[in-house]
Design a protein around this motif. Structure first.
Motif, PDB file in Angstrom:
ATOM      1  N   PRO A  66      27.757 -14.152  28.576  1.00  0.00           N
ATOM      2  CA  PRO A  66      26.719 -13.996  27.973  1.00  0.00           C
ATOM      3  C   PRO A  66      25.406 -14.634  28.396  1.00  0.00           C
ATOM      4  O   PRO A  66      24.284 -13.927  28.658  1.00  0.00           O
ATOM      5  N   ASP A  67      25.699 -15.811  29.271  1.00  0.00           N
ATOM      6  CA  ASP A  67      24.424 -16.591  29.662  1.00  0.00           C
ATOM      7  C   ASP A  67      24.313 -15.771  31.148  1.00  0.00           C
ATOM      8  O   ASP A  67      22.985 -15.955  31.424  1.00  0.00           O
ATOM      9  N   TRP A  68      25.085 -15.438  31.690  1.00  0.00           N
ATOM     10  CA  TRP A  68      24.789 -14.767  32.870  1.00  0.00           C
ATOM     11  C   TRP A  68      24.043 -13.509  32.741  1.00  0.00           C
ATOM     12  O   TRP A  68      23.174 -12.912  33.431  1.00  0.00           O
ATOM     13  N   VAL A  69      24.301 -12.662  31.619  1.00  0.00           N
ATOM     14  CA  VAL A  69      23.832 -11.582  31.181  1.00  0.00           C
ATOM     15  C   VAL A  69      22.361 -11.854  30.954  1.00  0.00           C
ATOM     16  O   VAL A  69      21.301 -11.007  31.508  1.00  0.00           O
ATOM     17  N   SER A  70      22.223 -12.948  30.130  1.00  0.00           N
ATOM     18  CA  SER A  70      20.705 -13.136  29.995  1.00  0.00           C
ATOM     19  C   SER A  70      19.888 -13.371  31.140  1.00  0.00           C
ATOM     20  O   SER A  70      18.816 -13.118  31.221  1.00  0.00           O
ATOM     21  N   GLU A  71      20.498 -13.922  32.003  1.00  0.00           N
ATOM     22  CA  GLU A  71      19.629 -14.377  33.570  1.00  0.00           C
ATOM     23  C   GLU A  71      19.368 -13.242  34.091  1.00  0.00           C
ATOM     24  O   GLU A  71      18.370 -12.935  34.660  1.00  0.00           O
ATOM     25  N   VAL A  72      20.143 -12.241  34.183  1.00  0.00           N
ATOM     26  CA  VAL A  72      20.211 -10.893  34.912  1.00  0.00           C
ATOM     27  C   VAL A  72      18.959 -10.196  33.825  1.00  0.00           C
ATOM     28  O   VAL A  72      18.047  -9.602  34.575  1.00  0.00           O
ATOM     29  N   GLU A  73      19.108 -10.087  32.732  1.00  0.00           N
ATOM     30  CA  GLU A  73      17.830  -9.378  32.076  1.00  0.00           C
ATOM     31  C   GLU A  73      16.727  -9.861  32.173  1.00  0.00           C
ATOM     32  O   GLU A  73      15.688  -9.183  31.984  1.00  0.00           O
ATOM     33  N   SER A  74      16.547 -11.283  32.121  1.00  0.00           N
ATOM     34  CA  SER A  74      15.244 -12.264  32.432  1.00  0.00           C
ATOM     35  C   SER A  74      14.639 -11.809  33.699  1.00  0.00           C
ATOM     36  O   SER A  74      13.549 -11.318  33.766  1.00  0.00           O
ATOM     37  N   TRP A  75      15.683 -11.615  34.844  1.00  0.00           N
ATOM     38  CA  TRP A  75      14.992 -11.569  36.146  1.00  0.00           C
ATOM     39  C   TRP A  75      14.767  -9.976  36.212  1.00  0.00           C
ATOM     40  O   TRP A  75      13.574  -9.943  36.913  1.00  0.00           O
ATOM     41  N   ILE A  76      15.518  -9.109  35.543  1.00  0.00           N
ATOM     42  CA  ILE A  76      14.704  -7.736  35.699  1.00  0.00           C
ATOM     43  C   ILE A  76      13.449  -7.631  35.095  1.00  0.00           C
ATOM     44  O   ILE A  76      12.677  -6.568  35.392  1.00  0.00           O
ATOM     45  N   GLU A  81      17.881   3.166  51.626  1.00  0.00           N
ATOM     46  CA  GLU A  81      17.738   4.476  51.359  1.00  0.00           C
ATOM     47  C   GLU A  81      18.679   4.529  49.998  1.00  0.00           C
ATOM     48  O   GLU A  81      18.389   5.476  49.271  1.00  0.00           O
ATOM     49  N   ALA A  82      19.798   3.931  50.057  1.00  0.00           N
ATOM     50  CA  ALA A  82      20.803   4.355  48.857  1.00  0.00           C
ATOM     51  C   ALA A  82      21.834   3.485  49.026  1.00  0.00           C
ATOM     52  O   ALA A  82      21.974   2.417  49.838  1.00  0.00           O
ATOM     53  N   TRP A  83      22.402   2.863  47.693  1.00  0.00           N
ATOM     54  CA  TRP A  83      23.284   1.952  47.318  1.00  0.00           C
ATOM     55  C   TRP A  83      24.666   2.584  46.641  1.00  0.00           C
ATOM     56  O   TRP A  83      24.412   3.627  45.920  1.00  0.00           O
ATOM     57  N   SER A  84      25.811   2.032  46.672  1.00  0.00           N
ATOM     58  CA  SER A  84      26.869   2.201  46.060  1.00  0.00           C
ATOM     59  C   SER A  84      26.659   1.723  44.716  1.00  0.00           C
ATOM     60  O   SER A  84      25.906   0.490  44.309  1.00  0.00           O
ATOM     61  N   ALA A  85      27.488   2.229  43.727  1.00  0.00           N
ATOM     62  CA  ALA A  85      27.188   1.495  42.368  1.00  0.00           C
ATOM     63  C   ALA A  85      27.747   0.016  42.242  1.00  0.00           C
ATOM     64  O   ALA A  85      26.937  -0.630  41.646  1.00  0.00           O
ATOM     65  N   THR A  86      28.775  -0.248  42.905  1.00  0.00           N
ATOM     66  CA  THR A  86      29.154  -1.744  43.004  1.00  0.00           C
ATOM     67  C   THR A  86      28.408  -2.655  43.589  1.00  0.00           C
ATOM     68  O   THR A  86      27.880  -3.553  43.134  1.00  0.00           O
ATOM     69  N   LYS A  87      27.982  -2.096  44.840  1.00  0.00           N
ATOM     70  CA  LYS A  87      27.108  -3.161  45.494  1.00  0.00           C
ATOM     71  C   LYS A  87      25.791  -3.202  44.949  1.00  0.00           C
ATOM     72  O   LYS A  87      25.235  -4.312  45.092  1.00  0.00           O
ATOM     73  N   LEU A  88      25.138  -2.345  44.270  1.00  0.00           N
ATOM     74  CA  LEU A  88      23.934  -2.541  43.817  1.00  0.00           C
ATOM     75  C   LEU A  88      23.949  -3.610  42.798  1.00  0.00           C
ATOM     76  O   LEU A  88      22.921  -4.346  42.467  1.00  0.00           O
ATOM     77  N   ALA A  89      24.740  -3.315  41.663  1.00  0.00           N
ATOM     78  CA  ALA A  89      24.942  -4.065  40.551  1.00  0.00           C
ATOM     79  C   ALA A  89      25.525  -5.484  41.123  1.00  0.00           C
ATOM     80  O   ALA A  89      24.682  -6.475  40.203  1.00  0.00           O
ATOM     81  N   GLN A  90      26.212  -5.646  41.952  1.00  0.00           N
ATOM     82  CA  GLN A  90      26.603  -7.080  42.297  1.00  0.00           C
ATOM     83  C   GLN A  90      25.425  -8.008  43.049  1.00  0.00           C
ATOM     84  O   GLN A  90      25.200  -8.913  42.782  1.00  0.00           O
ATOM     85  N   HIS A  91      24.554  -7.053  43.627  1.00  0.00           N
ATOM     86  CA  HIS A  91      23.636  -7.594  44.325  1.00  0.00           C
ATOM     87  C   HIS A  91      22.623  -8.081  43.484  1.00  0.00           C
ATOM     88  O   HIS A  91      21.891  -8.995  43.600  1.00  0.00           O
ATOM     89  N   ILE A  92      22.228  -7.289  42.563  1.00  0.00           N
ATOM     90  CA  ILE A  92      21.207  -7.669  41.544  1.00  0.00           C
ATOM     91  C   ILE A  92      21.698  -8.823  40.715  1.00  0.00           C
ATOM     92  O   ILE A  92      20.973  -9.939  40.514  1.00  0.00           O
ATOM     93  N   VAL A  93      22.869  -8.951  40.537  1.00  0.00           N
ATOM     94  CA  VAL A  93      23.521 -10.055  39.805  1.00  0.00           C
ATOM     95  C   VAL A  93      23.228 -11.141  40.566  1.00  0.00           C
ATOM     96  O   VAL A  93      22.977 -12.549  40.216  1.00  0.00           O
TER      97      VAL A  93
END
Length: 360
Positions: free
Chosen positions: A271-281, A309-321
């Motif tokens: 949950p604390d990591w999720v909160s960090e990501v949501e705040s950053w976004i 130009e484009a991202w894979s689903a996993t790479k973009l999610a992991q990059h954002i985190v």
């Protein structure tokens, strides 16, 4: 390919047949032609494969005993599974035996060794831009969807590609995969050469998987029993299932092009990591602006990085985190992205189950 298969050039109501040829009669060679086709188009092997190296022949024991066996092509699937490719211009009743030997040898690779081998391969093709083993390993790691452990390297997939497969080969391959259905994956792909009708008179080639036949085990109903299987095999099967989510969605138009996707990490991270990501976004609107591209490998576009130009689903999610928390996390992209409240994995899985129910 069966001799009864026919290929035509279509012009309205007119169908003009291509003439069946062969690699031998057309002067096409195994190494100079067939292997180059495969390296240039690894999608022939199925999955999402990156070429690691080709013509690898350095095998040795700790005691100094060496072997000169030469592996045609080694690839790495996005699941983290190695792919051993053996090629034959015509047909060879021992092709499967060679491939099994190579698979046993390849199972001894570590990620570090793969980085060294991949760097050598890349430096041969682009000597003006040398790359270190560490950088080559980073490219391989980036290619794999999710966490990548050395244990995944112990179950390579075997791909045999030839113009024809003698009965001895198909019989043995079928028997081997029946003995170890969860631990041994072997594909037989037939290449067929045709010559286009005049005036073009151009050569073309087709590639058709003849074993296993169109994944028929996924279509035929019957009584089931738990066969067990190693933890590594179960993990590879689950990774493959999730990796197929995006191609299944694209191929069946389950998400319209340009649709907005949302990142939902609630079930994947603390949950604390999720909160960090949501705040950053929330700090910048573009950080949460992700749209669907209908591409089987890289289906996402991110407004925050228009230079990519484009991202894979996993790479973009992991990059954002990683950007939001400062630390890398590993998880499955199809479980992280949602469309209209459903994850990509759930959308694909629901569609598959509906198709199965409709076939009953």
């Amino acid at each position: 390919m069966s001799p009864a298969t026919h290929l035509f050039r279509i012009d309205g109501a007119t169908a003009t047949p291509f003439r069946r040829a062969s690699m031998t009669t057309e002067g096409l060679m195994e190494l100079q032609h067939l292997e180059r086709w495969i390296v240039a188009h690894p999608e022939i092997m199925g999955g999402n494969v990156r070429i690691v190296t080709q013509q690898f022949d350095r095998w040795a024991t700790s005691g100094g005993q060496v072997a000169a066996d030469r592996l045609d092509v080694l690839g790495l699937d996005a699941t983290g599974q190695l792919v051993v490719v053996e090629l034959k211009r015509d047909g060879d009743k021992r092709v499967h035996l060679q491939a099994v030997t190579y698979a046993a040898l390849v199972a001894g690779f570590t990620k570090e060794t793969l980085g060294i081998v991949h760097a050598e391969f890349l430096n041969k093709s682009k000597p003006d831009t040398p790359i270190t083993p560490e950088a080559a390993l980073a490219l391989l790691t980036e290619h794999v969807e999710g966490e990548w452990g050395d244990e995944l390297l112990t179950r390579p997939r075997i791909v045999l590609i030839a113009e024809r497969f003698p009965s001895q080969v198909l019989t043995t391959v079928s028997w081997l995969t029946e003995l170890a259905p969860s631990d041994l994956a072997i594909q037989c792909i037939e290449v067929a050469v045709f010559r286009e009708p005049e005036p073009a008179d151009q050569l073309c080639a087709t590639f058709q998987q003849i074993f296993p036949i169109d994944d028929m085990t996924d279509r035929i109903l019957g009584p089931t029993a738990d066969r067990g299987g190693s933890g590594v095999s179960v993990e590879l099967a689950e990774r493959t299932r999730r990796q197929r989510s995006v191609p299944l969605i694209v191929d069946n138009n389950l998400i319209p092009r340009g649709a907005s996707l949302q990142l939902n990490l609630g079930t994947l991270l603390r949950p604390d990591w999720v909160s960090e990501v949501e705040s950053w976004i929330a700090e910048e609107p573009d950080r949460g602006a992700v749209t669907w591209l209908e591409d089987r490998q890289k289906p996402l576009r991110w407004a925050y990085r228009p230079d990519v130009e484009a991202w894979s689903a996993t790479k973009l999610a992991q990059h954002i985190v990683e950007l939001a928390t400062g630390q890398a996390r590993t998880f499955s992209g199809p479980d992280a992205w949602t469309y209209q409240g459903e994850t990509l994995f759930w959308i694909a899985d629901r569609f598959s189950k509906a198709n199965e129910a409709g076939a009953l």
